[in-house]
Design an enzyme around this catalytic site. Structure first.
Site, PDB file in Angstrom:
ATOM      1  N   HIS A  20       0.863  -1.205   0.000  1.00 35.03           N
ATOM      2  CA  HIS A  20       0.000   0.000   0.000  1.00 35.03           C
ATOM      3  C   HIS A  20       0.887   1.240   0.000  1.00 35.03           C
ATOM      4  O   HIS A  20       1.517   1.566   1.000  1.00 35.03           O
ATOM      5  CB  HIS A  20      -0.897   0.009   1.242  1.00 35.03           C
ATOM      6  CG  HIS A  20      -1.865   1.163   1.256  1.00 35.03           C
ATOM      7  ND1 HIS A  20      -3.221   0.985   1.395  1.00 35.03           N
ATOM      8  CD2 HIS A  20      -1.685   2.499   1.150  1.00 35.03           C
ATOM      9  CE1 HIS A  20      -3.822   2.152   1.371  1.00 35.03           C
ATOM     10  NE2 HIS A  20      -2.915   3.104   1.235  1.00 35.03           N
ATOM     11  N   HIS A  22       1.554   5.435  -1.684  1.00 39.01           N
ATOM     12  CA  HIS A  22       1.200   6.614  -2.489  1.00 39.01           C
ATOM     13  C   HIS A  22       2.480   7.185  -3.084  1.00 39.01           C
ATOM     14  O   HIS A  22       3.402   7.543  -2.349  1.00 39.01           O
ATOM     15  CB  HIS A  22       0.529   7.684  -1.618  1.00 39.01           C
ATOM     16  CG  HIS A  22      -0.755   7.216  -1.022  1.00 39.01           C
ATOM     17  ND1 HIS A  22      -1.981   7.416  -1.625  1.00 39.01           N
ATOM     18  CD2 HIS A  22      -1.006   6.521   0.117  1.00 39.01           C
ATOM     19  CE1 HIS A  22      -2.927   6.865  -0.873  1.00 39.01           C
ATOM     20  NE2 HIS A  22      -2.368   6.317   0.184  1.00 39.01           N
ATOM     21  N   LYS A 106      -9.422   0.026  -5.896  1.00 35.23           N
ATOM     22  CA  LYS A 106      -9.424   0.668  -4.579  1.00 35.23           C
ATOM     23  C   LYS A 106     -10.758   1.354  -4.322  1.00 35.23           C
ATOM     24  O   LYS A 106     -11.237   2.140  -5.139  1.00 35.23           O
ATOM     25  CB  LYS A 106      -8.278   1.701  -4.530  1.00 35.23           C
ATOM     26  CG  LYS A 106      -8.189   2.491  -3.241  1.00 35.23           C
ATOM     27  CD  LYS A 106      -7.721   1.643  -2.059  1.00 35.23           C
ATOM     28  CE  LYS A 106      -7.886   2.360  -0.732  1.00 35.23           C
ATOM     29  NZ  LYS A 106      -6.716   3.088  -0.294  1.00 35.23           N
ATOM     30  N   HIS A 143     -10.498   1.457   1.831  1.00 33.00           N
ATOM     31  CA  HIS A 143     -10.273   2.444   2.890  1.00 33.00           C
ATOM     32  C   HIS A 143     -11.508   2.326   3.786  1.00 33.00           C
ATOM     33  O   HIS A 143     -12.588   2.793   3.424  1.00 33.00           O
ATOM     34  CB  HIS A 143     -10.146   3.856   2.305  1.00 33.00           C
ATOM     35  CG  HIS A 143      -9.893   4.881   3.366  1.00 33.00           C
ATOM     36  ND1 HIS A 143      -8.688   5.522   3.517  1.00 33.00           N
ATOM     37  CD2 HIS A 143     -10.679   5.343   4.374  1.00 33.00           C
ATOM     38  CE1 HIS A 143      -8.741   6.343   4.560  1.00 33.00           C
ATOM     39  NE2 HIS A 143      -9.953   6.254   5.092  1.00 33.00           N
ATOM     40  N   HIS A 181      -4.611  -0.359   5.962  1.00 32.93           N
ATOM     41  CA  HIS A 181      -4.158   0.435   7.112  1.00 32.93           C
ATOM     42  C   HIS A 181      -5.094   0.352   8.320  1.00 32.93           C
ATOM     43  O   HIS A 181      -5.663   1.352   8.736  1.00 32.93           O
ATOM     44  CB  HIS A 181      -3.902   1.893   6.713  1.00 32.93           C
ATOM     45  CG  HIS A 181      -4.932   2.511   5.787  1.00 32.93           C
ATOM     46  ND1 HIS A 181      -6.281   2.513   6.052  1.00 32.93           N
ATOM     47  CD2 HIS A 181      -4.777   3.156   4.599  1.00 32.93           C
ATOM     48  CE1 HIS A 181      -6.905   3.136   5.068  1.00 32.93           C
ATOM     49  NE2 HIS A 181      -6.029   3.522   4.174  1.00 32.93           N
ATOM     50  N   ASP A 254       1.436   2.684   3.549  1.00 31.47           N
ATOM     51  CA  ASP A 254       0.588   3.871   3.361  1.00 31.47           C
ATOM     52  C   ASP A 254       1.443   5.136   3.405  1.00 31.47           C
ATOM     53  O   ASP A 254       0.985   6.176   3.879  1.00 31.47           O
ATOM     54  CB  ASP A 254      -0.538   3.937   4.399  1.00 31.47           C
ATOM     55  CG  ASP A 254      -1.640   4.915   3.969  1.00 31.47           C
ATOM     56  OD1 ASP A 254      -1.693   5.264   2.778  1.00 31.47           O
ATOM     57  OD2 ASP A 254      -2.421   5.351   4.835  1.00 31.47           O
TER      58      ASP A 254
HETATM   59  O1  DOR Z   1      -3.374   9.656   5.654  1.00 29.58           O
HETATM   60  C1  DOR Z   1      -3.732   9.347   4.531  1.00 29.58           C
HETATM   61  N1  DOR Z   1      -3.161   9.888   3.424  1.00 29.58           N
HETATM   62  N2  DOR Z   1      -4.718   8.475   4.385  1.00 29.58           N
HETATM   63  C2  DOR Z   1      -5.265   8.210   3.188  1.00 29.58           C
HETATM   64  O2  DOR Z   1      -6.177   7.444   3.152  1.00 29.58           O
HETATM   65  C3  DOR Z   1      -4.786   8.899   1.971  1.00 29.58           C
HETATM   66  C4  DOR Z   1      -3.420   9.373   2.134  1.00 29.58           C
HETATM   67  C5  DOR Z   1      -3.025  10.380   1.063  1.00 29.58           C
HETATM   68  O3  DOR Z   1      -3.236  10.105  -0.124  1.00 29.58           O
HETATM   69  O4  DOR Z   1      -2.493  11.422   1.405  1.00 29.58           O
HETATM   70 ZN    ZN Z   2      -3.374   5.095   1.537  1.00 32.82          ZN
END
Ligand code: DOR
Ligand code: ZN
Length: 356
Positions: A20, A22, A106, A143, A181, A254
């Protein structure tokens, strides 16, 4: 299966994957991908860009940009996801999955988090999507928080499980689901009780901090993420789950980078950037819990097994070398010269270091 070697000074383990992650896009992508690609072989890449990844074409183009940003000499495989909306067509999912462009889909409940305004407003309205995913074996990544403003923010995960996740699993018993998460005892227990088709990722930050941490000495936006960190008893339950050796819990950082200026503002973004020290951060938890022998399953095996992928064969070495984590992660791009991201554990000491 276990290839782990542990001594006082070093741990040699199978190369991990991040289930997971970003990565953002553009100049930020070029910088934030580096620490991940140095350590992890594969990563499930989140689709919550602006605009989100909702087509085969945009997933393919994003994947190309990611691969282009991987530093020469490193091998790294992004596993692409698509973002479910109220109008996602089952045919699109089936095509993208069959062509091996979409690894998973997702589900963001609408307005649950960063860039989720186009997420799903009502789970019942996309039943045909779930039906298709169940049929073709496409994983659903969730999520898991309700967006009902009347529900206390600290209860939103537990309420989501009761109101939405349990009914969803009952309606689609063969659907492969990852609750992403997780942050609560409720989630740990629910996943343990439903583990044939359900698994969960656990982040480093939810293993290290509880909700007090957001307010020590003032308002600490660096520790603001979603789902929000919870009470100590939940953190303890997550540490127990992660270090239990149970294959339904596996690594998903995450890691969610936001520039300093977007965190430190009147309406700061949710997200903790842990990629620069993610494996070291997990290792610290496993060491503290006396469970270093279970790190490899969690970091490098259970996720691959759940998703039906081969295990990595390369090894990675962690050395016992207490070191201070830099306070800033600088971005490489000229147009972001004065910008930086504050990494998780900024200014703290971590015991284990990856041997380069
Ligand atoms: O803290 C987070 N940041 N939780 C999420 O679900 C998305 C992520 C983000 O993309 O910044
Ligand atoms: Zn995430």
């Amino acid at each position: 299966m276990n290839t782990l070697t542990i001594s006082e000074e070093q741990i040699i383990l199978r190369q991990p994957d991040d289930w997971h992650l970003h990565l953002r896009d553009g100049s930020i992508l070029d910088s934030v991908i580096i620490p991940t690609a140095k350590v992890f072989n594969r990563a499930v890449v989140m689709p919550n860009l602006s605009p989100p990844i909702v087509s085969i074409q945009s997933a393919l183009e994003y994947k190309r940009r990611i691969l282009k940003a991987v530093p020469k000499g490193l091998s790294f495989m992004p596993l692409m996801t698509t973002y479910l909306t109220d109008t996602t067509s089952p045919e699109l999912l089936a095509k993208g999955f069959a062509e091996e462009i979409f690894f998973a889909a997702k589900l963001y409940p609408q307005n649950a988090t960063t860039n989720s305004s186009l997420g799903v407003s009502d789970l019942a309205s996309i039943n045909s999507v779930f039906e298709t995913m169940e049929k073709i074996g496409m994983p659903l990544l969730i999520h898991g928080e309700v967006t009902d403003s009347e529900v206390d923010i600290f209860d939103r995960e537990a309420v989501f499980i009761e109101r939405h996740l349990e009914p969803l699993l009952n309606r689609f018993p063969s659907l492969k689901v990852v609750l992403e998460h997780i942050t609560t005892t409720d989630a740990v227990q629910f996943v343990e009780a439903n583990q044939s088709k359900l698994a969960a990722t656990i982040t480093p930050h939810h293993l290290h901090i509880n909700r007090n941490e957001m307010f020590i000495g003032g308002l600490r936006s660096d520790f603001y993420c979603l789902p929000i960190v919870k009470r100590e008893r939940h953190r303890v339950a997550l540490r127990r789950a992660a270090t239990s050796g149970s294959p339904c819990f596996f690594l998903g950082t995450d890691s969610a980078p936001h520039l300093r200026a977007s965190k430190e503002t009147s309406c700061g973004c949710a997200g903790i950037f842990n990629a620069p020290n993610a494996l070291e951060s997990y290792a610290q938890v496993f060491e503290e819990e006396g469970a270093l022998d279970r790190l490899e399953g969690f970091s490098s095996e259970f996720g691959a097994v759940f998703y039906g992928l081969s295990l990595n064969t390369k090894k990675i070495t962690l050395i016992k070398s207490p070191h201070k984590i830099p306070s800033k992660f600088k971005l490489q791009s000229k147009d972001l010269d004065s910008e930086y991201i504050v990494p998780f554990h900024s200014g703290e000491i971590l015991n284990w270091k990856i041997s380069e």
